[in-house]
Design a protein around this motif. Sequence first.
Motif, PDB file in Angstrom:
ATOM      1  N   GLN B 189       0.820  -1.213   0.000  1.00  0.00           N
ATOM      2  CA  GLN B 189       0.000   0.000   0.000  1.00  0.00           C
ATOM      3  C   GLN B 189       0.854   1.263   0.000  1.00  0.00           C
ATOM      4  OE1 GLN B 189      -2.728  -0.780   3.230  1.00  0.00           O
ATOM      5  NE2 GLN B 189      -4.249  -1.648   1.834  1.00  0.00           N
ATOM      6  N   TYR B 190       1.898   1.287   0.813  1.00  0.00           N
ATOM      7  CA  TYR B 190       2.722   2.502   0.870  1.00  0.00           C
ATOM      8  C   TYR B 190       3.501   2.719  -0.417  1.00  0.00           C
ATOM      9  CZ  TYR B 190       1.724   3.097   5.844  1.00  0.00           C
ATOM     10  OH  TYR B 190       1.102   3.296   7.047  1.00  0.00           O
ATOM     11  N   LEU B 191       3.788   1.626  -1.116  1.00  0.00           N
ATOM     12  CA  LEU B 191       4.504   1.787  -2.388  1.00  0.00           C
ATOM     13  C   LEU B 191       3.547   1.817  -3.572  1.00  0.00           C
ATOM     14  CD1 LEU B 191       7.581  -0.571  -1.809  1.00  0.00           C
ATOM     15  CD2 LEU B 191       7.607   1.917  -1.966  1.00  0.00           C
ATOM     16  N   SER B 192       2.239   1.964  -3.298  1.00  0.00           N
ATOM     17  CA  SER B 192       1.261   1.834  -4.385  1.00  0.00           C
ATOM     18  C   SER B 192       1.371   2.930  -5.431  1.00  0.00           C
ATOM     19  CB  SER B 192      -0.166   1.773  -3.826  1.00  0.00           C
ATOM     20  OG  SER B 192      -0.416   2.912  -3.035  1.00  0.00           O
ATOM     21  N   SER B 193       1.923   4.089  -5.073  1.00  0.00           N
ATOM     22  CA  SER B 193       2.084   5.127  -6.093  1.00  0.00           C
ATOM     23  C   SER B 193       3.500   5.158  -6.646  1.00  0.00           C
ATOM     24  CB  SER B 193       1.726   6.500  -5.521  1.00  0.00           C
ATOM     25  OG  SER B 193       0.354   6.530  -5.233  1.00  0.00           O
ATOM     26  N   ALA B 194       4.332   4.261  -6.154  1.00  0.00           N
ATOM     27  CA  ALA B 194       5.692   4.121  -6.694  1.00  0.00           C
ATOM     28  C   ALA B 194       5.688   2.767  -7.379  1.00  0.00           C
ATOM     29  CB  ALA B 194       6.690   4.141  -5.544  1.00  0.00           C
ATOM     30  N   ARG B 195       6.445   2.576  -8.404  1.00  0.00           N
ATOM     31  CA  ARG B 195       6.333   1.301  -9.124  1.00  0.00           C
ATOM     32  C   ARG B 195       7.251   0.243  -8.515  1.00  0.00           C
ATOM     33  NH1 ARG B 195       8.587  -1.448 -13.411  1.00  0.00           N
ATOM     34  NH2 ARG B 195      10.360  -0.030 -13.352  1.00  0.00           N
ATOM     35  N   ILE B 196       6.667  -0.909  -8.141  1.00  0.00           N
ATOM     36  CA  ILE B 196       7.495  -2.021  -7.670  1.00  0.00           C
ATOM     37  C   ILE B 196       7.773  -2.892  -8.894  1.00  0.00           C
ATOM     38  CG2 ILE B 196       7.648  -4.008  -6.120  1.00  0.00           C
ATOM     39  CD1 ILE B 196       5.549  -2.744  -4.347  1.00  0.00           C
ATOM     40  N   ASP B 197       9.048  -3.190  -9.162  1.00  0.00           N
ATOM     41  CA  ASP B 197       9.360  -4.033 -10.321  1.00  0.00           C
ATOM     42  C   ASP B 197       8.698  -5.392 -10.171  1.00  0.00           C
ATOM     43  OD1 ASP B 197      11.425  -1.951 -10.117  1.00  0.00           O
ATOM     44  OD2 ASP B 197      12.193  -2.913 -11.927  1.00  0.00           O
ATOM     45  N   GLY B 198       8.811  -5.950  -8.967  1.00  0.00           N
ATOM     46  CA  GLY B 198       8.179  -7.248  -8.764  1.00  0.00           C
ATOM     47  C   GLY B 198       8.676  -7.922  -7.516  1.00  0.00           C
ATOM     48  N   ALA B 199       8.178  -9.117  -7.316  1.00  0.00           N
ATOM     49  CA  ALA B 199       8.528  -9.898  -6.137  1.00  0.00           C
ATOM     50  C   ALA B 199       9.306 -11.138  -6.533  1.00  0.00           C
ATOM     51  CB  ALA B 199       7.269 -10.313  -5.393  1.00  0.00           C
ATOM     52  N   LEU B 225       0.771  -7.398  -7.758  1.00  0.00           N
ATOM     53  CA  LEU B 225       2.210  -7.274  -7.644  1.00  0.00           C
ATOM     54  C   LEU B 225       2.844  -8.289  -8.596  1.00  0.00           C
ATOM     55  CD1 LEU B 225       4.754  -6.278  -6.113  1.00  0.00           C
ATOM     56  CD2 LEU B 225       4.222  -7.909  -4.321  1.00  0.00           C
ATOM     57  N   PRO B 226       3.591  -7.822  -9.600  1.00  0.00           N
ATOM     58  CA  PRO B 226       4.181  -8.777 -10.550  1.00  0.00           C
ATOM     59  C   PRO B 226       5.162  -9.707  -9.837  1.00  0.00           C
ATOM     60  CG  PRO B 226       4.581  -6.485 -11.253  1.00  0.00           C
ATOM     61  CD  PRO B 226       3.966  -6.427  -9.893  1.00  0.00           C
ATOM     62  N   ILE B 227       5.239 -10.934 -10.321  1.00  0.00           N
ATOM     63  CA  ILE B 227       6.162 -11.884  -9.721  1.00  0.00           C
ATOM     64  C   ILE B 227       7.305 -12.113 -10.695  1.00  0.00           C
ATOM     65  CG2 ILE B 227       6.456 -14.265  -8.922  1.00  0.00           C
ATOM     66  CD1 ILE B 227       3.509 -14.148  -8.002  1.00  0.00           C
ATOM     67  N   ILE B 228       8.516 -11.751 -10.271  1.00  0.00           N
ATOM     68  CA  ILE B 228       9.686 -11.918 -11.133  1.00  0.00           C
ATOM     69  C   ILE B 228       9.954 -13.406 -11.315  1.00  0.00           C
ATOM     70  CG2 ILE B 228      12.161 -11.452 -11.371  1.00  0.00           C
ATOM     71  CD1 ILE B 228      11.715  -8.926  -9.641  1.00  0.00           C
ATOM     72  N   GLY B 229       9.845 -14.156 -10.237  1.00  0.00           N
ATOM     73  CA  GLY B 229      10.043 -15.601 -10.334  1.00  0.00           C
ATOM     74  C   GLY B 229      10.202 -16.217  -8.964  1.00  0.00           C
ATOM     75  N   VAL B 230      10.451 -17.517  -8.971  1.00  0.00           N
ATOM     76  CA  VAL B 230      10.539 -18.302  -7.737  1.00  0.00           C
ATOM     77  C   VAL B 230      11.942 -18.896  -7.599  1.00  0.00           C
ATOM     78  CG1 VAL B 230       9.624 -20.327  -6.525  1.00  0.00           C
ATOM     79  CG2 VAL B 230       8.097 -18.889  -7.887  1.00  0.00           C
ATOM     80  N   VAL B 231      12.470 -18.857  -6.366  1.00  0.00           N
ATOM     81  CA  VAL B 231      13.759 -19.497  -6.087  1.00  0.00           C
ATOM     82  C   VAL B 231      13.503 -20.679  -5.169  1.00  0.00           C
ATOM     83  CG1 VAL B 231      16.000 -19.205  -4.933  1.00  0.00           C
ATOM     84  CG2 VAL B 231      15.042 -17.324  -6.283  1.00  0.00           C
ATOM     85  N   GLU B 232      13.996 -21.859  -5.547  1.00  0.00           N
ATOM     86  CA  GLU B 232      13.871 -23.011  -4.667  1.00  0.00           C
ATOM     87  C   GLU B 232      15.161 -23.148  -3.887  1.00  0.00           C
ATOM     88  OE1 GLU B 232      11.968 -27.149  -5.513  1.00  0.00           O
ATOM     89  OE2 GLU B 232      14.142 -27.469  -5.565  1.00  0.00           O
ATOM     90  N   ASN B 233      15.071 -22.908  -2.586  1.00  0.00           N
ATOM     91  CA  ASN B 233      16.243 -22.934  -1.721  1.00  0.00           C
ATOM     92  C   ASN B 233      16.316 -24.286  -1.009  1.00  0.00           C
ATOM     93  OD1 ASN B 233      18.483 -21.738  -0.644  1.00  0.00           O
ATOM     94  ND2 ASN B 233      17.382 -20.497   0.857  1.00  0.00           N
ATOM     95  N   MET B 234      17.466 -24.597  -0.430  1.00  0.00           N
ATOM     96  CA  MET B 234      17.675 -25.850   0.323  1.00  0.00           C
ATOM     97  C   MET B 234      17.318 -27.050  -0.551  1.00  0.00           C
ATOM     98  SD  MET B 234      16.540 -24.715   4.133  1.00  0.00           S
ATOM     99  CE  MET B 234      16.514 -22.992   4.615  1.00  0.00           C
ATOM    100  N   SER B 235      17.693 -26.931  -1.823  1.00  0.00           N
ATOM    101  CA  SER B 235      17.327 -27.919  -2.821  1.00  0.00           C
ATOM    102  C   SER B 235      18.350 -29.039  -2.872  1.00  0.00           C
ATOM    103  CB  SER B 235      17.251 -27.186  -4.169  1.00  0.00           C
ATOM    104  OG  SER B 235      16.492 -27.880  -5.080  1.00  0.00           O
ATOM    105  N   GLY B 236      18.297 -29.953  -1.924  1.00  0.00           N
ATOM    106  CA  GLY B 236      19.229 -31.073  -1.933  1.00  0.00           C
ATOM    107  C   GLY B 236      20.513 -30.777  -1.182  1.00  0.00           C
ATOM    108  N   PHE B 237      21.094 -31.805  -0.606  1.00  0.00           N
ATOM    109  CA  PHE B 237      22.348 -31.664   0.135  1.00  0.00           C
ATOM    110  C   PHE B 237      23.334 -32.712  -0.358  1.00  0.00           C
ATOM    111  CE2 PHE B 237      25.301 -30.669   3.292  1.00  0.00           C
ATOM    112  CZ  PHE B 237      25.717 -31.826   3.940  1.00  0.00           C
ATOM    113  N   VAL B 238      24.532 -32.227  -0.746  1.00  0.00           N
ATOM    114  CA  VAL B 238      25.575 -33.148  -1.192  1.00  0.00           C
ATOM    115  C   VAL B 238      26.513 -33.397  -0.018  1.00  0.00           C
ATOM    116  CG1 VAL B 238      27.469 -33.511  -2.800  1.00  0.00           C
ATOM    117  CG2 VAL B 238      25.424 -32.289  -3.550  1.00  0.00           C
ATOM    118  N   CYS B 239      26.589 -34.639   0.418  1.00  0.00           N
ATOM    119  CA  CYS B 239      27.448 -34.976   1.558  1.00  0.00           C
ATOM    120  C   CYS B 239      28.897 -34.673   1.200  1.00  0.00           C
ATOM    121  CB  CYS B 239      27.285 -36.450   1.917  1.00  0.00           C
ATOM    122  SG  CYS B 239      28.392 -36.973   3.244  1.00  0.00           S
TER     123      CYS B 239
END
Lengths: 273, 322
Positions: B189-199, B225-239
Amino acid sequence: VERWVMMLQGGNLAQVQHVVLILSGKGGVGKSTLTTELALALRHSGKKVGILDVDLCGPSIPRMLSVGKPEVHQCDLGWVPVYTDAQKSLALMSIGFLLEDPDEAVVWRGPKKTALIGQFVSDVAWGELDVLLVDTPPGTSDEHLAVLENLKKQHKVDGAILITTPQAVSTGDVRREITFCKKTGLRILGIVENMSGFVCPHCSECSNIFSKGGGEELAKLTGSVYLGSVPLDPLLTTSIEEGKDFIQTFPDSATFSAINSIAQTLLTSIQNP
Amino acid sequence: MADIPSDAPQHCPGTASEQAGKTSACQGCPNQNLCSSGATKAPDPAIEEIAEKMLTVKHKILVLSGKGGVGKSTFSAHLAHALASDATKEVALLDVDICGPSIPRIMGLEGEQVHQSGSGWSPVYVEDNLAVMSIGFLLSSPDDAVIWRGPKKNGMIKQFLRDVDWGELDYLIVDTPPGTSDEHLSIVQYLSSARIDGAVIITTPQEVSLQDVRKEIRFCQKVQLPIIGVVENMSGFVCPKCKNTSQIFPPTTGGAERMCEEMNLTLLGRVPLDPRIGKSCDEGKSFLTEVPDSPAAAAYHSIVQSIQAYCLSHVPREESAG
């Protein structure tokens, strides 16, 4: 008649022996997972358990207990909780049950969340329970104040367990949660360190993915009881994902042993304050 | 904005409500006349003030999740470091997690304080071209708890956006707490008059996370709110010993990849679990500088490049035509 008398005199928590809050301050440390597992462990040892899930934005418990999207009914005493089994040994109430669409976001500001939580605390017909565990979202805000204020009105809160992971970024937030407990007069029953090391299933090498030792240090630093640690276990995370009873499937695992030990210590602590 | 003033009675309907000043609870409230006159339902003047302030900020990126503990702050911090590695760019990181402000520690700025100057609050600088603001800098002790209800948190966020002297920025990154509540509504809401590139949406692979993340995505769609994309974190662990991969947070329902397919979103990348990431965060260092040759660092760099490309290519018609 007795039910009504009890309700008028003591409210819906009158027959609940103990109420324990599961808090953190930090997100993603395993509050919901451990609430579920502790509930299952307590049930396993013969107790009647309830879970109240007040994470309105991210209610995880229904999936973890595989209860799906049941209909929630009202009885004359209030909402009837959802039971996970025919014996009614584990009861659950979550906002997840009240949403039409599971992907629907609950985009509420504080006052509305506070109002619903008030209702959850006083209007669920829990009946007889040995322990009611209250799962909370991360933070020290509306939900936490609301649940505490409403429980106190019914003189019903034994204390809180705080969950952390070993690293400083986590204990840093949990320190603030400890202050919240002290400021609100909430007894700290102890600290649990979750995700405490990962044992590779292929070669048994232990990796401290989220660092090491922070939980115990935090307990020492703040003068709290250290209840124990639970390792990172893909068998547990898979079990939780699929809503299975980890304790039934892996009763001999080190993970269950850790969880059970914490559950028993907790029980002793609340039965002998 | 459903603001509840500090001197309001219990059951205050909120100053922006249709019932403002008119309910029985309003009787005797010092704000009753103001509310019933309709003045409080006028748009918050701060929105325009903030829009004015944001004119010198070229790109604004929100880092969201819905789920806690998936690595939003870790990602925000490293996004900021990566963007600031270009010395010609001015970057700022705003931490609006009021209850659990992790950014000061992760950026190695614990113990720093905010100063006020004639032009507003000065953010804390990590590098000459990398500024940070967090409520953490306003607290005097690591044990201090911020036990605030929604309206007070909103007020803080308004101040962060309106009163911090950001100066000219190429990128403003906003790190958020988990959930879809006051902080998220306020930022939008506070950024509603300023343009947010995305999330940028952060998740971990398992359904317990995705369940919450889908709600966050719905929230973004609801508030446009435009969505730039999704990051999948903690995606697998290599011993590190036997080099076998374990799925500690198993993608039982297809992980972020399937969710992105289903919801028509871009999967920006996957970052594996690496104990050195958590260690760097605890020590306030940039993992990208500490362990530059790791698969996780490579994943981060690729994701950052995609985000930069998005920001540079999604400029609204009015700006590009002018």
